[in-house]
Design an enzyme around this catalytic site. Structure first.
Site, PDB file in Angstrom:
ATOM      1  N   LYS A  83       0.849  -1.195   0.000  1.00  0.00           N
ATOM      2  CA  LYS A  83       0.000   0.000   0.000  1.00  0.00           C
ATOM      3  C   LYS A  83       0.885   1.246   0.000  1.00  0.00           C
ATOM      4  O   LYS A  83       1.784   1.372   0.846  1.00  0.00           O
ATOM      5  CB  LYS A  83      -0.840  -0.034   1.274  1.00  0.00           C
ATOM      6  CG  LYS A  83      -2.266   0.414   1.106  1.00  0.00           C
ATOM      7  CD  LYS A  83      -3.009   0.102   2.400  1.00  0.00           C
ATOM      8  CE  LYS A  83      -4.346   0.767   2.434  1.00  0.00           C
ATOM      9  NZ  LYS A  83      -4.961   0.662   3.757  1.00  0.00           N
TER      10      LYS A  83
HETATM   11  C1  E4P Z   1      -8.371   1.594   4.104  1.00  0.00           C
HETATM   12  O1  E4P Z   1      -7.537   0.913   3.594  1.00  0.00           O
HETATM   13  C2  E4P Z   1      -8.205   2.358   5.337  1.00  0.00           C
HETATM   14  O2  E4P Z   1      -7.412   1.612   6.209  1.00  0.00           O
HETATM   15  C3  E4P Z   1      -9.495   2.594   6.044  1.00  0.00           C
HETATM   16  O3  E4P Z   1     -10.607   2.164   5.315  1.00  0.00           O
HETATM   17  C4  E4P Z   1      -9.628   3.920   6.701  1.00  0.00           C
HETATM   18  O4  E4P Z   1     -10.865   3.963   7.375  1.00  0.00           O
HETATM   19  P1  E4P Z   1     -11.195   5.082   8.463  1.00  0.00           P
HETATM   20  O5  E4P Z   1     -11.424   6.354   7.733  1.00  0.00           O
HETATM   21  O6  E4P Z   1     -12.460   4.589   9.108  1.00  0.00           O
HETATM   22  O7  E4P Z   1     -10.027   5.132   9.386  1.00  0.00           O
END
Ligand code: E4P
Length: 220
Positions: A83
């Site tokens: 990522k």
């Molecule tokens: C995605 O890969 C992120 O880790 C995640 O969906 C972020 O979510 P949040 O905005 O609830 O922290």
């Protein structure tokens, strides 16, 4: 639509995997830090539980270091998707890693043009954050719709991973918009099962059965 869990918590992942509907996992530095183990160790444990794409995020901010981190993460397990954040350096790293055949999830996407950039850089997943846009009075779901349409217009193979989903409605709307994947916290996946008419109907079925038969039929 594929279902991913957005967590690094092993108990949540074990439970989610036991349901037989879990296709993968997304993590981020905040979620990994919450569990207290080094990322390599935590991600390896996750790979033992879930047989699907597991996103593990780099924490470097400059492309060469991101690429090095990406190499290290991708060596942990064949299911790892590296990522990278949607910055200039992150896109450079995405482009380089993708050319080597390493799959990249470009994260922290908040606009359709950012998603277009990620697709051009060969991203395997684009992660638009629905909930965080809703938090600032912008429509996260409209962003999913726009990206799905733009990718379809040009035949990009980058998969749309609707992230930052906070409720069953978010999951339903992302599915209606044609997102390839929805990643959600454990609580949201658990909520997807619930319907009061299911509970009421089952209660009645068992009551009616019990009036005539004392036991369940013998299996096999
Ligand atoms: C995605 O890969 C992120 O880790 C995640 O969906 C972020 O979510 P949040 O905005 O609830 O922290």
């Amino acid at each position: 639509m594929k279902f991913f869990l957005d967590t690094a918590n092993l108990d949540e992942l074990k439970k989610g995997a036991s349901w037989g509907i879990l296709d993968g996992v997304t993590t981020n530095p905040s979620l990994i830090a919450k569990e207290g183990r080094p990322i390599e160790e935590q991600v390896r444990l996750i790979c033992d539980i879930v047989d699907g794409d597991i996103s593990a995020e780099v924490v470097a901010t400059e492309a060469p270091a991101m690429i090095r981190e990406g190499h290290n993460l991708s060596r942990i397990h064949k299911n790892i998707v590296v990522k990278c954040p949607l910055t200039r350096d992150g896109i450079m790293a995405c482009s380089a890693l993708s050319k080597e055949g390493i799959r990249v999830n470009v994260t922290l996407c908040f606009s359709a043009t950012q998603a277009l950039i990620a697709a051009k850089a060969g991203a395997y997943f684009i992660s638009p954050f629905v909930g965080r846009l809703d938090d600032i009075s912008s429509s996260g779901m409209e962003l999913i719709q726009h990206i799905v349409r733009i990718y379809k217009n040009y035949g990009y193979s980058t998969q749309v991973l609707a992230a930052s989903l906070r409720s069953p409605m978010h999951v339903m709307d992302a599915a209606l918009a044609g997102a390839d994947i929805g990643t959600m916290p454990f609580k949201v996946m658990d909520q997807l099962f619930n319907h009061p008419l299911t509970d009421k109907g089952l209660e009645q079925f068992l009551k009616d059965w019990g009036k005539v038969f004392q036991e369940a039929p013998v299996a096999g």
